[in-house]
Design an enzyme around this catalytic site. Structure first.
Site, PDB file in Angstrom:
ATOM      1  N   ASN A  49     -10.660  -3.211  -6.334  1.00 12.25           N
ATOM      2  CA  ASN A  49      -9.888  -2.243  -7.121  1.00 12.25           C
ATOM      3  C   ASN A  49     -10.565  -1.867  -8.442  1.00 12.25           C
ATOM      4  O   ASN A  49     -10.206  -0.869  -9.073  1.00 12.25           O
ATOM      5  CB  ASN A  49      -8.468  -2.755  -7.408  1.00 12.25           C
ATOM      6  CG  ASN A  49      -7.538  -2.643  -6.211  1.00 12.25           C
ATOM      7  OD1 ASN A  49      -6.593  -3.417  -6.075  1.00 12.25           O
ATOM      8  ND2 ASN A  49      -7.788  -1.693  -5.316  1.00 12.25           N
TER       9      ASN A  49
ATOM     10  N   ASP B 298       0.835  -1.203   0.000  1.00  9.24           N
ATOM     11  CA  ASP B 298       0.000   0.000   0.000  1.00  9.24           C
ATOM     12  C   ASP B 298       0.871   1.254   0.000  1.00  9.24           C
ATOM     13  O   ASP B 298       1.960   1.256   0.570  1.00  9.24           O
ATOM     14  CB  ASP B 298      -0.895  -0.037   1.260  1.00  9.24           C
ATOM     15  CG  ASP B 298      -2.094   0.883   1.135  1.00  9.24           C
ATOM     16  OD1 ASP B 298      -2.275   1.513   0.067  1.00  9.24           O
ATOM     17  OD2 ASP B 298      -2.854   0.986   2.111  1.00  9.24           O
ATOM     18  N   GLY B 299       0.371   2.298  -0.635  1.00  8.44           N
ATOM     19  CA  GLY B 299       1.043   3.599  -0.563  1.00  8.44           C
ATOM     20  C   GLY B 299       1.684   4.061  -1.864  1.00  8.44           C
ATOM     21  O   GLY B 299       2.405   5.057  -1.861  1.00  8.44           O
TER      22      GLY B 299
ATOM     23  N   ARG C 245       1.627  -5.037   6.216  1.00  8.20           N
ATOM     24  CA  ARG C 245       0.968  -3.987   5.422  1.00  8.20           C
ATOM     25  C   ARG C 245       1.815  -2.731   5.504  1.00  8.20           C
ATOM     26  O   ARG C 245       2.235  -2.327   6.590  1.00  8.20           O
ATOM     27  CB  ARG C 245      -0.445  -3.700   5.914  1.00  8.20           C
ATOM     28  CG  ARG C 245      -1.138  -2.674   4.997  1.00  8.20           C
ATOM     29  CD  ARG C 245      -2.605  -2.506   5.270  1.00  8.20           C
ATOM     30  NE  ARG C 245      -3.206  -1.681   4.225  1.00  8.20           N
ATOM     31  CZ  ARG C 245      -4.449  -1.779   3.788  1.00  8.20           C
ATOM     32  NH1 ARG C 245      -5.264  -2.664   4.320  1.00  8.20           N
ATOM     33  NH2 ARG C 245      -4.903  -0.984   2.842  1.00  8.20           N
TER      34      ARG C 245
END
Ligand code: FPP
Length: 226
Positions: A63, A15-16, A174
Site C-alpha cells: 500500500n 476491499d472496495g 474478501r
C-alpha cells in the site's frame, strides 16, 4: 452438529472502499472513513459471533505505492480509530494485536499502538490488525528466526510467524468481488475456507459475517484426508 464446525478465527481482506466512494461521487478518503465505520460495527459484534479472533488487513506492505495523500489519510484514520475506540476495546474485553512490520510506521503511531496493546492485553477476544503487513515478508522473517534457532520445518516456521499465538485460520473473507489473496496470510490460509462477496467493504455488516459463518459451519473440511 457440534462445536467442531464453529469458526474460531476469521480474517478479512477489506476491499472496495475506493469503488464505494466513486459510486457515491465522494472522495476516496470518505470511502476509507466509511470503511472504518464498518470495522467499528464488526468489532462491536465480536462477542456475539463467538469468534476467538478476527484479523483485518488494514494496510499492506504494498500500500506504500499509493499516492502520499491517500497514505496520509489512512494513517490519520488509524490514529483517530485507536484514540476513539480504545476505551471501548478495554470495556468490551477486546485484545488488540498487530501483525506485520508495524514498528516501521510513524513513531507516534507505534507509540499509540504499544500503549493500546498494553491496555488491552487481558482481553478475551482478539482483534488482530495487519499493518505494513506482507505475508511473504512474514514467512521470510519466520524462516530466518527458525534457521537461527537451529531447524527449518513447517512447525518451527509457524512458531515464528506473527500469528503464532492465534488459533488456526478457519475462514478467509474478501469483499468487493476480487478473488485473490494479495500477499495476506498465505501460510495460515493453507487449510482455510474462502468466502468471497461482491459487497463493497463500507457496506459489509455483521449480518454478512454471520452469513459467512453459517456457510462455514456447513462445509466439510478434510485437511487433505477423505
Ligand atoms: C481497500 O479499499 C482498503 C484498504 C486499502 C484499506 C482498508 C482500510 C480501512 C477499512 C480503514 C482502516 C482500518 C482500520 C482498522 C482503522 P481500496 O481503496 O483498495 O478500494 P478499491 O479497490 O475499490 O479502490
Amino acid at each position: 452438529m457440534g462445536s467442531d464446525n464453529r469458526a474460531r478465527h476469521v480474517a478479512i481482506i477489506m476491499d472496495g472502499n475506493g469503488r464505494w466512494a466513486k459510486r457515491h461521487h465522494l472522495p476516496r478518503a470518505m470511502g476509507h472513513q466509511r470503511g472504518v465505520e464498518a470495522v467499528r460495527k464488526l468489532v462491536r459484534s465480536l462477542d456475539s459471533t463467538g469468534l476467538e479472533c478476527l484479523t483485518l488487513y488494514a494496510f499492506s506492505s504494498e500500500n506504500w505505492k499509493r499516492p502520499e495523500e491517500e497514505i496520509g489519510d489512512l494513517m490519520n484514520l488509524m490514529r483517530r480509530f485507536i484514540k476513539s475506540d480504545l476505551p471501548e476495546f478495554v470495556a468490551n474485553d477486546v485484545r488488540l494485536k498487530i501483525i506485520g512490520d508495524w514498528k516501521g510506521l510513524d513513531p507516534d503511531i507505534v507509540k499509540m499502538l504499544e500503549d493500546a496493546l498494553e491496555q488491552t492485553a487481558k482481553g478475551s477476544r482478539t482483534l488482530a490488525v495487519a499493518l505494513n503487513y506482507g505475508s511473504q515478508q512474514e514467512i521470510a522473517r519466520a524462516a530466518s528466526k527458525a534457521a537461527a534457532a537451529g531447524e527449518i520445518t513447517p512447525e518451527t516456521i509457524a512458531a515464528h510467524l506473527d500469528t503464532a499465538d492465534l488459533p488456526p485460520l478457519d475462514l478467509l473473507i474478501r469483499t468487493s468481488g476480487e478473488v485473490r489473496l494479495s500477499n495476506f496470510l498465505l501460510w495460515q490460509a493453507a487449510y482455510a475456507e474462502m468466502w468471497f462477496t461482491d459487497v463493497l467493504w463500507p457496506e459489509f455488516t455483521p449480518r454478512h459475517l454471520a452469513a459467512a459463518l453459517e456457510e462455514f459451519a456447513k462445509r466439510e473440511r478434510r485437511y487433505g484426508g477423505r
